[in-house]
Design a protein around this motif. Sequence first.
Motif, PDB file in Angstrom:
ATOM      1  N   ARG A 134     -13.282 -37.653 -33.611  1.00 46.30           N
ATOM      2  CA  ARG A 134     -13.757 -36.279 -33.507  1.00 46.30           C
ATOM      3  C   ARG A 134     -13.216 -35.569 -32.268  1.00 46.30           C
ATOM      4  O   ARG A 134     -12.735 -34.435 -32.351  1.00 46.30           O
ATOM      5  CB  ARG A 134     -15.285 -36.271 -33.474  1.00 46.30           C
ATOM      6  CG  ARG A 134     -15.878 -34.876 -33.385  1.00 46.30           C
ATOM      7  CD  ARG A 134     -17.328 -34.913 -32.926  1.00 46.30           C
ATOM      8  NE  ARG A 134     -18.183 -35.633 -33.845  1.00 46.30           N
ATOM      9  CZ  ARG A 134     -19.344 -35.174 -34.264  1.00 46.30           C
ATOM     10  NH1 ARG A 134     -19.762 -34.000 -33.871  1.00 46.30           N
ATOM     11  NH2 ARG A 134     -20.105 -35.885 -35.058  1.00 46.30           N
ATOM     12  N   GLY A 135     -13.304 -36.219 -31.118  1.00 42.41           N
ATOM     13  CA  GLY A 135     -12.840 -35.587 -29.892  1.00 42.41           C
ATOM     14  C   GLY A 135     -11.363 -35.272 -29.932  1.00 42.41           C
ATOM     15  O   GLY A 135     -10.918 -34.212 -29.479  1.00 42.41           O
ATOM     16  N   ASP A 136     -10.569 -36.198 -30.477  1.00 43.49           N
ATOM     17  CA  ASP A 136      -9.139 -35.968 -30.593  1.00 43.49           C
ATOM     18  C   ASP A 136      -8.848 -34.790 -31.514  1.00 43.49           C
ATOM     19  O   ASP A 136      -7.981 -33.955 -31.232  1.00 43.49           O
ATOM     20  CB  ASP A 136      -8.449 -37.217 -31.145  1.00 43.49           C
ATOM     21  CG  ASP A 136      -8.521 -38.392 -30.188  1.00 43.49           C
ATOM     22  OD1 ASP A 136      -8.684 -38.154 -28.980  1.00 43.49           O
ATOM     23  OD2 ASP A 136      -8.432 -39.539 -30.651  1.00 43.49           O
ATOM     24  N   LEU A 137      -9.555 -34.733 -32.612  1.00 38.67           N
ATOM     25  CA  LEU A 137      -9.357 -33.639 -33.557  1.00 38.67           C
ATOM     26  C   LEU A 137      -9.677 -32.288 -32.918  1.00 38.67           C
ATOM     27  O   LEU A 137      -8.913 -31.334 -33.032  1.00 38.67           O
ATOM     28  CB  LEU A 137     -10.230 -33.843 -34.792  1.00 38.67           C
ATOM     29  CG  LEU A 137      -9.771 -34.910 -35.785  1.00 38.67           C
ATOM     30  CD1 LEU A 137     -10.875 -35.228 -36.771  1.00 38.67           C
ATOM     31  CD2 LEU A 137      -8.515 -34.450 -36.511  1.00 38.67           C
ATOM     32  N   LYS A 138     -10.806 -32.223 -32.257  1.00 39.94           N
ATOM     33  CA  LYS A 138     -11.203 -30.946 -31.666  1.00 39.94           C
ATOM     34  C   LYS A 138     -10.197 -30.471 -30.623  1.00 39.94           C
ATOM     35  O   LYS A 138      -9.754 -29.316 -30.640  1.00 39.94           O
ATOM     36  CB  LYS A 138     -12.591 -31.033 -31.048  1.00 39.94           C
ATOM     37  CG  LYS A 138     -13.077 -29.659 -30.565  1.00 39.94           C
ATOM     38  CD  LYS A 138     -14.378 -29.728 -29.811  1.00 39.94           C
ATOM     39  CE  LYS A 138     -14.761 -28.311 -29.373  1.00 39.94           C
ATOM     40  NZ  LYS A 138     -15.884 -28.312 -28.423  1.00 39.94           N
ATOM     41  N   SER A 139      -9.812 -31.357 -29.702  1.00 45.43           N
ATOM     42  CA  SER A 139      -8.890 -30.944 -28.646  1.00 45.43           C
ATOM     43  C   SER A 139      -7.512 -30.612 -29.213  1.00 45.43           C
ATOM     44  O   SER A 139      -6.882 -29.628 -28.821  1.00 45.43           O
ATOM     45  CB  SER A 139      -8.787 -32.034 -27.579  1.00 45.43           C
ATOM     46  OG  SER A 139      -8.301 -33.240 -28.131  1.00 45.43           O
ATOM     47  N   GLY A 140      -7.044 -31.424 -30.175  1.00 45.73           N
ATOM     48  CA  GLY A 140      -5.734 -31.159 -30.745  1.00 45.73           C
ATOM     49  C   GLY A 140      -5.688 -29.884 -31.554  1.00 45.73           C
ATOM     50  O   GLY A 140      -4.758 -29.086 -31.433  1.00 45.73           O
ATOM     51  N   ASP A 146      -4.599 -22.270 -30.285  1.00 50.35           N
ATOM     52  CA  ASP A 146      -4.177 -21.461 -29.148  1.00 50.35           C
ATOM     53  C   ASP A 146      -2.696 -21.122 -29.226  1.00 50.35           C
ATOM     54  O   ASP A 146      -2.277 -19.980 -29.003  1.00 50.35           O
ATOM     55  CB  ASP A 146      -4.454 -22.204 -27.834  1.00 50.35           C
ATOM     56  CG  ASP A 146      -5.911 -22.134 -27.416  1.00 50.35           C
ATOM     57  OD1 ASP A 146      -6.710 -21.514 -28.140  1.00 50.35           O
ATOM     58  OD2 ASP A 146      -6.251 -22.713 -26.370  1.00 50.35           O
ATOM     59  N   ARG A 147      -1.905 -22.137 -29.553  1.00 50.93           N
ATOM     60  CA  ARG A 147      -0.461 -21.920 -29.609  1.00 50.93           C
ATOM     61  C   ARG A 147      -0.095 -20.962 -30.740  1.00 50.93           C
ATOM     62  O   ARG A 147       0.762 -20.088 -30.568  1.00 50.93           O
ATOM     63  CB  ARG A 147       0.251 -23.255 -29.781  1.00 50.93           C
ATOM     64  CG  ARG A 147       1.761 -23.157 -29.869  1.00 50.93           C
ATOM     65  CD  ARG A 147       2.401 -24.502 -29.616  1.00 50.93           C
ATOM     66  NE  ARG A 147       2.206 -24.915 -28.234  1.00 50.93           N
ATOM     67  CZ  ARG A 147       3.190 -24.925 -27.335  1.00 50.93           C
ATOM     68  NH1 ARG A 147       4.389 -24.539 -27.678  1.00 50.93           N
ATOM     69  NH2 ARG A 147       2.955 -25.315 -26.102  1.00 50.93           N
ATOM     70  N   PRO A 252      -5.256 -17.765 -23.660  1.00 48.49           N
ATOM     71  CA  PRO A 252      -6.360 -18.278 -24.484  1.00 48.49           C
ATOM     72  C   PRO A 252      -6.740 -17.246 -25.532  1.00 48.49           C
ATOM     73  O   PRO A 252      -6.503 -16.054 -25.359  1.00 48.49           O
ATOM     74  CB  PRO A 252      -7.495 -18.484 -23.469  1.00 48.49           C
ATOM     75  CG  PRO A 252      -7.156 -17.566 -22.334  1.00 48.49           C
ATOM     76  CD  PRO A 252      -5.662 -17.507 -22.276  1.00 48.49           C
ATOM     77  N   PRO A 253      -7.294 -17.689 -26.657  1.00 51.62           N
ATOM     78  CA  PRO A 253      -7.715 -16.724 -27.671  1.00 51.62           C
ATOM     79  C   PRO A 253      -8.791 -15.806 -27.128  1.00 51.62           C
ATOM     80  O   PRO A 253      -9.529 -16.152 -26.212  1.00 51.62           O
ATOM     81  CB  PRO A 253      -8.251 -17.601 -28.808  1.00 51.62           C
ATOM     82  CG  PRO A 253      -8.466 -18.943 -28.212  1.00 51.62           C
ATOM     83  CD  PRO A 253      -7.561 -19.065 -27.041  1.00 51.62           C
ATOM     84  N   ARG A 254      -8.846 -14.609 -27.700  1.00 52.11           N
ATOM     85  CA  ARG A 254      -9.792 -13.608 -27.225  1.00 52.11           C
ATOM     86  C   ARG A 254     -11.244 -14.019 -27.515  1.00 52.11           C
ATOM     87  O   ARG A 254     -12.157 -13.603 -26.854  1.00 52.11           O
ATOM     88  CB  ARG A 254      -9.496 -12.265 -27.883  1.00 52.11           C
ATOM     89  CG  ARG A 254      -8.154 -11.662 -27.465  1.00 52.11           C
ATOM     90  CD  ARG A 254      -8.148 -11.296 -25.998  1.00 52.11           C
ATOM     91  NE  ARG A 254      -6.926 -10.615 -25.624  1.00 52.11           N
ATOM     92  CZ  ARG A 254      -5.864 -11.190 -25.092  1.00 52.11           C
ATOM     93  NH1 ARG A 254      -5.863 -12.503 -24.896  1.00 52.11           N
ATOM     94  NH2 ARG A 254      -4.793 -10.491 -24.769  1.00 52.11           N
ATOM     95  N   GLU A 255     -11.430 -14.833 -28.556  1.00 48.87           N
ATOM     96  CA  GLU A 255     -12.769 -15.303 -28.888  1.00 48.87           C
ATOM     97  C   GLU A 255     -12.801 -16.822 -28.821  1.00 48.87           C
ATOM     98  O   GLU A 255     -11.779 -17.484 -28.973  1.00 48.87           O
ATOM     99  CB  GLU A 255     -13.163 -14.826 -30.287  1.00 48.87           C
ATOM    100  CG  GLU A 255     -13.267 -13.310 -30.404  1.00 48.87           C
ATOM    101  CD  GLU A 255     -13.873 -12.902 -31.737  1.00 48.87           C
ATOM    102  OE1 GLU A 255     -14.954 -13.423 -32.082  1.00 48.87           O
ATOM    103  OE2 GLU A 255     -13.267 -12.078 -32.426  1.00 48.87           O
ATOM    104  N   PRO A 256     -13.980 -17.404 -28.614  1.00 46.99           N
ATOM    105  CA  PRO A 256     -14.074 -18.860 -28.454  1.00 46.99           C
ATOM    106  C   PRO A 256     -13.642 -19.624 -29.702  1.00 46.99           C
ATOM    107  O   PRO A 256     -13.771 -19.138 -30.828  1.00 46.99           O
ATOM    108  CB  PRO A 256     -15.561 -19.091 -28.152  1.00 46.99           C
ATOM    109  CG  PRO A 256     -16.067 -17.778 -27.656  1.00 46.99           C
ATOM    110  CD  PRO A 256     -15.264 -16.739 -28.383  1.00 46.99           C
TER     111      PRO A 256
END
Length: 328
Positions: A134-140, A146-147, A252-256
């Motif tokens: 899960r953590g890897d998926l979220k960060s990746g 973002d990109r 960073p994106p304008r929204e979270p």
Amino acid sequence: MDIPTLPPAPVGFVGSGPPTYDAEPTALPPADPDELDDLVADTVLDGARYGACTLRAVSVRGDSARFRGEPRRDSLLTARFGTGDQALILVAMATGARATPGAHRAAAEACHWIGRAIGRSHARLAQDISAARRGDLKSGLHRLTDRSLGKLRASAVEQGIDPEEYAATLRCLLLPADPDCRIRVFFGVGAGGLFRLRDGEWHDIEPHLTDVTGEPVVGFGSLPTETPEGDRLTMDLGIPTPPSPYEPAPEPPREPFRFRASVARPGDTLLMCTGGLADPLRGEPDLCEYLTGRWSGPPPGLATFLADSQVRVKGYADDRTAAAVWEA
């Protein structure tokens, strides 16, 4: 001879009264003979069945745009990357900024950028989903989002357009083709809705900004995000970190960023949609009740899904884009 019982015919609208606009398209958007690739169809419809799930996806021009002859601001992308049980299905949808001439182009670009990013990394992403990282998926996925949105802003600059006007929301679903994997991954930026129909009741499961990963997922346990060589998932996906000095880091994106990974149950229906459908679902109980009756059973055919998704509610005239997943 027994005649099979058919489900009730779809209705035109729900609520207190009929919407102001006509139910069918009225005016076509203006066309430039030298830019015909820029035209957007009124309606896009798609579907598939992989593993334990059946997918239906649609994007429909809203009543207001149909009346005014404006293009659909929503964009929809459905794609399969890989083959066999290792394949990964992506559904991406985006909505361009309101009252901007290039809104439909920005939405399409957002879907294409995230589609390229996911497609190039699909093998690793499918492994991470199957292994419940899960953590890897979220960060990746956060980095890929973002990109992709950073490239959209760069495209605006190249065209001489204000990046605030050439912008889009972005919402995505990742569905593994492996029939033994019931994990469904949602991620994105911006307004819209994520709903689950379970045991005859709709649940709004849109991740709140304070949510880290959504509801608990059985079996999830991430590997450390850091290794002696750096950020593990970033390296796996081929994204340099820190960013190359020859390519500035995207803003960073304008929204979270929003993320949810959860395990589906047999009989569930998962619905991801843009604001054009999310808003009336949250604001008109009759629409929830109607779709409960229509979508609680077996997955509908494409034409039936299209008709269901177009049931109108007075006061809601935006484009509607939706992807629904029925679990066997």
